[in-house]
Write a protein that holds these residues in place. Structure first.
Motif, short mmCIF file in Angstrom:
data_model
loop_
_atom_site.label_atom_id
_atom_site.label_comp_id
_atom_site.label_asym_id
_atom_site.label_seq_id
_atom_site.Cartn_x
_atom_site.Cartn_y
_atom_site.Cartn_z
N ASP A 61 0.83 -1.19 0.00
CA ASP A 61 0.00 0.00 0.00
C ASP A 61 0.87 1.26 0.00
O ASP A 61 1.34 1.71 1.05
N MET A 62 1.07 1.82 -1.19
CA MET A 62 1.91 3.01 -1.34
C MET A 62 1.34 4.18 -0.54
O MET A 62 2.10 4.94 0.10
N GLY A 63 0.03 4.35 -0.55
CA GLY A 63 -0.58 5.45 0.19
C GLY A 63 -0.30 5.37 1.68
O GLY A 63 -0.01 6.38 2.32
N TYR A 95 11.62 4.88 -4.26
CA TYR A 95 12.23 3.78 -3.52
C TYR A 95 11.19 2.71 -3.20
O TYR A 95 11.38 1.52 -3.44
N TYR A 96 10.05 3.14 -2.64
CA TYR A 96 8.99 2.19 -2.29
C TYR A 96 8.45 1.48 -3.53
O TYR A 96 8.21 0.28 -3.51
N LEU A 100 8.05 -2.42 -4.11
CA LEU A 100 6.73 -3.02 -4.34
C LEU A 100 6.66 -3.73 -5.70
O LEU A 100 5.90 -4.68 -5.85
N ASN A 101 7.45 -3.28 -6.66
CA ASN A 101 7.50 -3.93 -7.98
C ASN A 101 8.44 -5.13 -8.02
O ASN A 101 8.46 -5.86 -8.99
N MET A 134 9.51 -13.39 1.48
CA MET A 134 9.84 -14.41 0.49
C MET A 134 10.56 -13.71 -0.65
O MET A 134 10.18 -12.60 -1.05
N THR A 135 11.59 -14.37 -1.17
CA THR A 135 12.43 -13.75 -2.19
C THR A 135 11.79 -13.73 -3.57
O THR A 135 12.32 -13.11 -4.47
N GLY A 136 10.68 -14.37 -3.76
CA GLY A 136 9.98 -14.37 -5.04
C GLY A 136 9.14 -15.62 -5.17
O GLY A 136 9.17 -16.48 -4.28
#
Length: 178
Positions: A61-63, A95-96, A100-101, A134-136
């Protein structure tokens, strides 16, 4: 030569300011260590603000993440993995967004060992996070303990970050090599 200059400056500053025992608080105010019995209203609000950082990553949640910061002041974040601080809301957002991506997924970020120093509408807080991520997809589940320090300001009834520094917590007695 720089070492000599540094030592001279250090001696002068120490002589001018004096010294104190490590157990003495640095300033007037209230210092609180986290426990259910001792958290006051302000400390509880600060704890929620610190816990919401993990919640923002868990929920992606970026917000929520950006809303933790006091955007009307210069802000800075020193991340574990970066050599330089992230300065300003626009750079925090970038940065976030990069995190998040990424393929990383945060599952928890438990806060422990909270200590709060209140001084009016400013607070200094120290805590530990225990990050689990988790790394992916199909990746490893990892646990990363960190320690964090915050400078928070109270604006419009909410505690918001002005500065946040996080570093990897190395267990006592461990050695770190490059």
């Amino acid at each position: 030569m720089r070492a000599i200059q540094f030592i001279i400056v250090l001696l002068v500053v120490t002589a001018l300011q004096g010294t104190s025992k490590a157990a003495e608080p640095c300033c007037k105010g209230v210092v609180t260590q986290m426990s259910a019995e001792t958290l006051g209203v302000e400390e509880q609000a600060i704890l929620r603000a610190i816990e919401d950082y993990a919640k923002g990553f868990i929920q992606k949640d970026m917000g929520l993440l950006l809303g933790l910061w006091e955007a009307r002041l210069p802000v800075s974040y020193v991340a574990v993995e970066l050599d330089q601080p992230v300065l300003g809301i626009a750079n925090l957002q970038a940065y976030y967004q990069g995190f998040l991506n990424s393929p990383f997924s945060v599952y928890s970020g438990n806060v422990t060992d909270l200590r709060v120093f209140l001084n009016g509408d400013t607070a200094y807080a120290f805590c530990h996070y225990n990050w689990v991520y988790m790394t992916g997809p199909g990746g490893s589940m990892l646990e990363q303990p960190t320690r964090a320090t915050f400078v928070l300001v109270k604006r419009d009834g909410r505690w918001r970050y002005q500065h946040f520094h996080e570093s990897i917590l190395v267990p006592a007695g461990s050695t770190v090599s490059k």
